[in-house]
Design a protein around this motif. Structure first.
Motif, PDB file in Angstrom:
ATOM      1  N   ALA A  52     -12.532 -17.747   6.891  1.00 43.34           N
ATOM      2  CA  ALA A  52     -13.768 -17.234   7.522  1.00 43.34           C
ATOM      3  C   ALA A  52     -14.724 -16.730   6.430  1.00 43.34           C
ATOM      4  N   THR A  95     -13.571 -16.112  15.146  1.00 45.05           N
ATOM      5  CA  THR A  95     -13.054 -15.551  13.908  1.00 45.05           C
ATOM      6  C   THR A  95     -12.031 -14.464  14.224  1.00 45.05           C
ATOM      7  N   ARG A 104     -11.224 -18.714  10.758  1.00 48.22           N
ATOM      8  CA  ARG A 104     -12.049 -19.205  11.863  1.00 48.22           C
ATOM      9  C   ARG A 104     -11.382 -20.440  12.448  1.00 48.22           C
TER      10      ARG A 104
END
Length: 223
Positions: free
Chosen positions: A223, A163, A138
């Protein structure tokens, strides 16, 4: 905060027209490029600082200037701010005495060798890579320079907080957020990261499309 140059995904600018593939649309454009390269050879700034100088143009000027007008305006600002020339010399077009860095001037005989040499920004000394191909990551939000308020960064605003998937590691490269502001090269691992076009642009984008961005390690988190 974003600046006017960070235009990705903005409504109202119209479609990109790929049909105009002219090298120089006007004769003076070639001279603008040559002057910019010659001034860069004086060694008073680096490519990241020069990019930042274009970002610092006022929104009004940025919107009305053509591509090479942006280059020349930013170059004039750098020449004065770095003390290469004075505002009076810029206005008059005439130098006042010999410059103390005149020996660094790019000579015609050296142009070909200088251009072919280029300016590689890959480095060997850097932190170990934190990610590998296939990792989900991310991007940092907001997309700002964390070292300098309003400073240069290569993380586009449209990708902040998005993301994506790491596609490959480019190795270590000079970190522009530091290099543009005199903090040294601070090289970091650089990754190609793929994002779904719809995640960035919304449902108007094709579900088949993706956007691949080259992003430095400090822009990313797992992420």
């Amino acid at each position: 905060m974003t600046r006017v140059h960070d235009m990705g995904g903005r409504f109202g600018d119209g479609a990109v027209d790929p049909s105009d593939n002219a090298v120089f649309a006007k004769d003076w454009h070639a001279r603008a490029l040559a002057v910019t390269l010659a001034a860069g050879a004086l060694g008073q700034w680096n490519i990241d600082a020069s990019r930042h100088s274009r970002e610092l143009l006022s929104p009004k000027d940025y919107g009305r200037f053509s591509y090479y007008e942006k280059w020349l305006s930013a170059l004039a600002d750098m020449l004065v701010s770095q003390g290469v020339i004075t505002e009076e010399e810029l206005r008059s077009g005439t130098g006042q005495g010999e410059s103390p860095i005149s020996a660094k001037a790019l000579k015609a005989a050296s142009v070909a060798a200088t251009l072919s040499k280029g300016s590689p920004y890959a480095r060997t000394e850097a932190p170990d890579p934190a990610f590998q191909a296939g990792d989900r990551v991310r991007t940092r939000r907001p997309s700002r320079n964390t070292l300098v308020d309003g400073g240069h960064t290569r993380l586009p605003a449209y990708a902040a907080g998005a993301t994506g998937t790491v596609k490959l590691l480019h190795g270590a490269h000079v970190f522009p957020d530091a290099n543009a502001h005199g903090f040294g090269e601070a090289a970091e691992p650089l990754y190609a990261v793929a994002f779904s076009a719809r995640d960035l642009w919304g449902q108007e984008a094709s579900a088949q499309d993706e956007v691949i961005l080259d992003l430095w390690q400090s822009y990313l988190e797992p992420a």
